[in-house]
Design an enzyme around this catalytic site. Structure first.
Site: not given
Ligand code: C5P
Length: 307
Positions: A10, A137
């Site tokens: 993406k 994501d």
């Molecule tokens: O959700 P995911 O595990 O992919 O997110 C990885 C990191 O990215 C989270 O631990 C956080 O630090 C950051 N993040 C965030 N806000 C979001 C998505 C991700 O702060 N909406």
């Protein structure tokens, strides 16, 4: 019996980011567009859970239970009270640690593949729930196309897209950690009034019409200053893409992959060639969006079952 699922990368055509929530995540208005660069995830029954990976960046992919594909298999198995006794093989074409949701793609791919292999009969809503647990994501990797993600990006509304958009992607010599980029966003915005994230009506209109000039005029990424702060050399890549004729140049998600919107396929090929010659990136790819989400492409029998 084995099942192979193809899952797209993406690009975020808009990424509007709020101040951090109490849980540390950030509310977003995240306009995802799936593009035709794919990983293929194959699951085959095995004695125990095992992950292997092939492809140019395979050595950078973790093969333990931190891999989202392994976590997806474990989450589905737990929900259906069975063992996650599969060999997951990832044929990786999406840049690793690049801001193109390659890890999320493998999570969604493994989930759909295990669901088909095990015949769990899970509903789409259940699969999306598991995806949201795996990462912000991952739900989008399942649905593909284009979608607006709110919350931390996991609450999706599908978007209409009225045409194809031609992109060039430049990968960087090193990766960027998503949490580190969000932390840098927090540092850079500390003490400022960060506006509530809202999807741009101009951008949604441009997608719906398939209007490349209008899309180029409305793309935005609030994480870009943070990514550039951690990786200043990306500025030269963005400049090289603009000089090569890109209608828009931006960091993809948390980066460091940079994305360039082209007028059409010939323009994309020209921009790709000039970027490759610029010496400002590691490799260059072209891809068209929107692309379909996680799709079973083979549910053949036996080891030779893949096309
Ligand atoms: O959700 P995911 O595990 O992919 O997110 C990885 C990191 O990215 C989270 O631990 C956080 O630090 C950051 N993040 C965030 N806000 C979001 C998505 C991700 O702060 N909406």
């Amino acid at each position: 019996m084995s099942v192979t699922v193809r899952v797209p990368a993406k690009v975020n055509v808009q990424l509007a980011v709020a101040a951090p929530r109490p849980d540390g995540f950030h509310d977003l208005a995240n306009v995802f567009l799936a593009v035709g660069l794919y990983d293929e995830v194959t699951v085959t029954p095995a004695e125990e859970l095992r992950v292997t990976c092939e492809g140019p960046d395979a050595d950078q992919v973790p093969l333990d239970r931190t891999n989202l594909a392994a976590r997806a298999a474990l989450a589905l198995a737990e929900r259906y009270g069975r063992e996650a006794d599969v060999h997951i093989h990832i044929a990786k074409d999406i840049p690793v640690a690049g801001g193109m949701a390659g890890g999320s793609a493998d999570g969604a791919g493994a989930l759909v593949a295990c669901d088909a292999l095990w015949g769990t009969g899970a509903s789409r809503a259940e699969l999306l729930d598991i995806c949201a647990e795996l990462g912000s994501d991952v739900p989008f990797s399942l649905v593909g196309g284009a979608a607006l993600g709110v919350g931390r990006g996991e609450l999706l509304t599908p978007l209409e897209v009225g045409g194809d958009f031609h992109w060039v992607f430049a990968t960087a010599v090193r990766g960027l950690s998503t949490p580190a980029v969000y932390r840098e966003f927090d540092r850079l915005t500390e003490g400022t009034a960060v506006p509530e994230p809202v999807a741009s009506p101009e951008l949604l209109g441009a997608l719906a019409k398939g209007d490349v000039a209008a899309l180029a005029a409305s793309v935005s990424n609030d994480l870009q200053p943070a990514a550039l702060s951690l990786f200043p050399e990306l500025t030269a890549t963005l400049d090289a893409g603009r000089a090569a004729g890109a209608l828009a140049a931006l960091v993809s998600g948390s980066g460091p992959t940079t994305a360039f919107l082209a007028e059409g396929p010939e323009a994309a090929a020209g921009i790709a060639a000039r970027l490759a010659a610029s010496g400002t990136c590691r490799s260059v790819r072209t891809a068209v969006g929107p692309a379909p989400g996680a799709t079973v492409i083979d549910a053949g029998t036996g080891a030779g079952g893949r096309n």
